[in-house]
Design a protein around this motif. Structure first.
Motif, PDB file in Angstrom:
ATOM      1  N   ARG A   1      53.313  31.495  47.923  1.00 26.39           N
ATOM      2  CA  ARG A   1      53.284  30.672  48.598  1.00 26.39           C
ATOM      3  C   ARG A   1      51.892  30.480  48.915  1.00 26.39           C
ATOM      4  O   ARG A   1      51.540  29.004  49.157  1.00 26.39           O
ATOM      5  N   ALA A   2      51.089  31.266  49.439  1.00 27.88           N
ATOM      6  CA  ALA A   2      49.628  31.135  49.648  1.00 27.88           C
ATOM      7  C   ALA A   2      49.060  30.504  48.595  1.00 27.88           C
ATOM      8  O   ALA A   2      48.127  29.413  48.913  1.00 27.88           O
ATOM      9  N   VAL A   3      48.968  30.910  47.343  1.00 27.03           N
ATOM     10  CA  VAL A   3      48.205  30.094  46.322  1.00 27.03           C
ATOM     11  C   VAL A   3      48.663  28.820  45.994  1.00 27.03           C
ATOM     12  O   VAL A   3      47.643  27.918  45.885  1.00 27.03           O
ATOM     13  N   GLU A   4      49.999  28.543  46.082  1.00 25.83           N
ATOM     14  CA  GLU A   4      50.761  27.280  45.855  1.00 25.83           C
ATOM     15  C   GLU A   4      50.038  26.402  46.915  1.00 25.83           C
ATOM     16  O   GLU A   4      49.671  25.086  46.658  1.00 25.83           O
ATOM     17  N   ALA A   5      49.784  26.734  48.074  1.00 26.89           N
ATOM     18  CA  ALA A   5      49.328  25.648  49.116  1.00 26.89           C
ATOM     19  C   ALA A   5      47.732  25.656  48.761  1.00 26.89           C
ATOM     20  O   ALA A   5      47.253  24.402  48.947  1.00 26.89           O
ATOM     21  N   GLU A   6      46.851  26.499  48.386  1.00 31.15           N
ATOM     22  CA  GLU A   6      45.693  26.280  48.064  1.00 31.15           C
ATOM     23  C   GLU A   6      45.411  25.404  47.028  1.00 31.15           C
ATOM     24  O   GLU A   6      44.352  24.732  46.986  1.00 31.15           O
ATOM     25  N   ARG A   7      46.332  25.754  45.893  1.00 32.60           N
ATOM     26  CA  ARG A   7      46.344  24.871  44.671  1.00 32.60           C
ATOM     27  C   ARG A   7      46.508  23.443  45.017  1.00 32.60           C
ATOM     28  O   ARG A   7      46.113  22.295  44.292  1.00 32.60           O
ATOM     29  N   ALA A   8      47.698  23.355  46.014  1.00 39.06           N
ATOM     30  CA  ALA A   8      47.845  21.816  46.451  1.00 39.06           C
ATOM     31  C   ALA A   8      46.640  21.252  46.911  1.00 39.06           C
ATOM     32  O   ALA A   8      46.596  19.881  46.808  1.00 39.06           O
ATOM     33  N   PHE A   9      46.148  21.993  47.723  1.00 38.80           N
ATOM     34  CA  PHE A   9      44.938  21.282  48.456  1.00 38.80           C
ATOM     35  C   PHE A   9      43.920  21.006  47.263  1.00 38.80           C
ATOM     36  O   PHE A   9      43.281  19.902  47.402  1.00 38.80           O
ATOM     37  N   LEU A  10      43.641  21.828  46.137  1.00 34.95           N
ATOM     38  CA  LEU A  10      42.814  21.651  45.128  1.00 34.95           C
ATOM     39  C   LEU A  10      43.119  20.301  44.444  1.00 34.95           C
ATOM     40  O   LEU A  10      42.263  19.451  44.133  1.00 34.95           O
ATOM     41  N   THR A  11      44.403  20.180  44.172  1.00 31.97           N
ATOM     42  CA  THR A  11      44.745  19.092  43.299  1.00 31.97           C
ATOM     43  C   THR A  11      44.798  17.745  44.162  1.00 31.97           C
ATOM     44  O   THR A  11      44.523  16.786  43.630  1.00 31.97           O
ATOM     45  N   ALA A  12      44.971  17.889  45.419  1.00 35.44           N
ATOM     46  CA  ALA A  12      45.117  16.681  46.282  1.00 35.44           C
ATOM     47  C   ALA A  12      43.503  16.097  46.284  1.00 35.44           C
ATOM     48  O   ALA A  12      43.166  14.963  46.578  1.00 35.44           O
ATOM     49  N   MET A  13      42.569  17.119  46.543  1.00 32.87           N
ATOM     50  CA  MET A  13      41.182  16.755  46.593  1.00 32.87           C
ATOM     51  C   MET A  13      40.599  16.211  45.259  1.00 32.87           C
ATOM     52  O   MET A  13      39.399  15.846  44.937  1.00 32.87           O
TER      53      MET A  13
END
Length: 295
Positions: free
Chosen positions: A227-239
């Motif tokens: 859950r934590a890494v998916e949130a961080e990677r979603a941020f990375l992808t969106a940026m």
């Protein structure tokens, strides 16, 4: 039963892949995991090779993902922070094992307190994220370029008396356990040094259609880490950020949801945009954080 695990050939990559292999074999009686060493573009770059253009996170994963897609290996173990924001659609993350420390650390002779009190210390790191966040905390700091594997970086610190310290990932040190005699290791506070998205977490990558491999690795999946890494990677992808874009992100469990902090340096700036948010859906939280940053 045999599983071929693709990994980079660095000492750290082999160490963490071996740990995963042993864990899988322990959980699956009769399973044998064979390591298959693969040289990536990033490995060649660390050894002095030509810098590819454009520089992307895929430099440490592309050749391994190709081997996975071509069926030459059945599983790949990556440092989550090395994964590109967008993976090939035929690949999936079968498991995120329990996350190690996400922190960055200062390795030095005199310790963090002394370095922060020094008038113009010299810190060696090749990471723009680390440089910019440190400079916000200590504007008088000077930086030196540094790349290579962990042993190379530690050797260069010992050979370069004008350097006050180097910055490394805590998880890499813990997994490799290098010789640190005469050196101090201090964790850098998240208040001013947010990690790279996914730092400290491993990602077990498989072919999306390979039900056998997905079933085998599922025993190592740790839901809070995922859950934590998916949130961080979603941020990375969106940026829409590659490895040359300075940003940090950290999501942690908070009750039934996640609490996330992020920092981003727009091009040409030296002061981060920082934000904090909470949410239950990791992907939505990461995207919302990117919206807050004004991607």
């Amino acid at each position: 039963m045999k599983l071929r695990l693709g990994t980079r050939g660095s000492a750290l990559a082999v160490a963490q892949s071996s740990q995963v292999a042993r864990a899988l074999e322990a959980a699956q009686p009769g399973l044998t995991v064979e390591l298959v060493l693969i040289t990536t573009t990033g490995d060649a770059l660390q050894q002095g090779g030509a810098k590819p253009e454009p520089l992307t996170k895929a430099i440490f994963t592309k050749e391994i993902e190709e081997a996975l897609l071509e069926g030459r290996v059945d599983l790949a173990v990556h440092s989550s922070k090395d994964l590109a924001a967008a993976m090939p659609e035929d690949l999936a993350i079968g498991a995120f094992p329990v996350r190690a420390s996400w922190a960055d650390v200062l390795v030095s002779r005199d310790g963090l307190e002394a370095v922060l009190a020094a008038p113009g210390p010299q810190i060696a790191t090749g990471s723009a994220r680390r440089r910019l966040q440190w400079a916000e905390r200590q504007p008088v700091v000077r930086f030196a370029a540094l790349r290579g594997n962990i042993d190379t970086r530690l050797r260069r610190l010992r050979e370069t008396p004008e350097w006050d310290g180097i910055v490394l990932a805590a998880a890499g040190l813990a997994r490799l356990e290098p010789e640190l005699d005469g050196l101090r290791v201090d964790a850098l506070p998240e208040e001013w040094m947010l990690p790279a998205p996914g730092q400290g977490a491993l990602a077990l990558q498989v072919r999306a259609a390979d039900a056998r491999a997905r079933e085998i690795v599922a025993c190592l999946d740790h839901a809070p880490t995922r859950r934590a890494v998916e949130a961080e990677r979603a941020f990375l992808t969106a940026m829409n950020a590659g490895c040359d874009i300075p940003l940090g992100a950290l999501a942690v469990e908070a009750g039934s949801g996640l609490q996330m902090r992020a920092a981003f340096y727009p091009p040409g700036t030296v002061v981060a945009r920082r934000a904090e948010a909470a949410g239950d859906d990791p992907l939505e939280l990461g995207r919302r954080m990117a919206d807050t940053m004004g991607r």
